[in-house]
Design an enzyme around this catalytic site. Structure first.
Site, mmCIF file in Angstrom:
data_model
loop_
_atom_site.group_PDB
_atom_site.id
_atom_site.type_symbol
_atom_site.label_atom_id
_atom_site.label_comp_id
_atom_site.label_asym_id
_atom_site.label_seq_id
_atom_site.Cartn_x
_atom_site.Cartn_y
_atom_site.Cartn_z
ATOM 1 C CD GLU A 1 0.976 -1.018 8.919
ATOM 2 O OE1 GLU A 1 -0.133 -0.693 8.466
ATOM 3 O OE2 GLU A 1 1.830 -0.186 9.282
ATOM 4 C CG HIS B 1 5.273 0.590 2.648
ATOM 5 N ND1 HIS B 1 4.528 1.730 2.374
ATOM 6 C CD2 HIS B 1 4.841 0.140 3.847
ATOM 7 C CE1 HIS B 1 3.691 1.954 3.376
ATOM 8 N NE2 HIS B 1 3.856 0.997 4.284
ATOM 9 C CG HIS C 1 2.882 -3.533 6.226
ATOM 10 N ND1 HIS C 1 3.884 -3.090 7.042
ATOM 11 C CD2 HIS C 1 2.307 -2.418 5.696
ATOM 12 C CE1 HIS C 1 3.925 -1.766 7.025
ATOM 13 N NE2 HIS C 1 2.983 -1.336 6.214
ATOM 14 C CG HIS D 1 -0.350 0.218 2.530
ATOM 15 N ND1 HIS D 1 -1.031 0.748 3.601
ATOM 16 C CD2 HIS D 1 0.892 -0.032 3.002
ATOM 17 C CE1 HIS D 1 -0.241 0.808 4.663
ATOM 18 N NE2 HIS D 1 0.937 0.336 4.323
ATOM 19 C CG HIS E 1 1.313 -11.960 -2.904
ATOM 20 N ND1 HIS E 1 1.037 -12.845 -1.878
ATOM 21 C CD2 HIS E 1 2.658 -11.905 -3.006
ATOM 22 C CE1 HIS E 1 2.173 -13.313 -1.401
ATOM 23 N NE2 HIS E 1 3.178 -12.755 -2.049
ATOM 24 C CB CYS F 1 3.689 4.951 5.375
ATOM 25 S SG CYS F 1 4.423 3.844 6.593
#
EC number: 4.-.-.-
Length: 149
Positions: free
Chosen positions: A136, A29, A31, A16, A75, A25
């Site tokens: 997260e 990137h 998680h 995201h 994904h 952020c």
């Protein structure tokens, strides 16, 4: 019969970016999310029922969460569709990437609200969503509780 809480945990990888954010952020990137889903209900007492003693079959809960959350978000890359990230999303989609355009900024807080709505809509009438925990990172998570809403 007492109410019992049942929890099932799920893992998925999601990317995201937070449009307009003033930190790292803002960049795309990902998680390794951990989602804990807790439901509450009374165990089945009908001795002729194949699921005697269960609040809900873990397999049934898994099916709901996989179809509504894991299979869609794993994904994938999530962007807020109300931002210029929609152009990046279009580019990635054209290149064969799995992109989700959300109605919200894809923070853990907003994602857990979205997940709660999706899961609640699929639960049987006698089962209630009690809580969700969306982790997260190892040290950061958002929680949703029915009692707070």
């Amino acid at each position: 019969m007492s109410n019992i809480r049942i929890t099932k945990q799920f893992n998925f990888e999601t990317g995201h970016a937070l449009y307009g954010y003033d930190g790292k952020c803002r960049n795309v990137h990902g998680h390794s999310y951990k989602l804990s889903v807790t439901v509450i209900g009374k165990p089945i007492t009908d001795t002729s029922h194949v699921k005697l003693g269960m609040v809900i079959d873990f397999g049934d809960l898994k099916k709901i969460v996989k179809e509504e959350i894991v299979d869609k978000f794993d994904h994938a890359t999530v962007f807020n569709k109300n931002t210029p990230h929609v152009d990046l999303a279009k580019e990635l989609t054209e290149r064969g990437h799995n992109v989700i355009l959300a109605e919200y900024q894809p923070t853990s807080e907003n994602m857990v609200i979205d997940f709660a709505k999706k899961i609640k809509s699929r639960l049987p009438d006698n089962i209630a969503l009690f809580s969700l925990k969306l982790q997260e990172t190892d040290t950061s998570f958002a929680e949703w509780y029915a009692s707070d809403n």
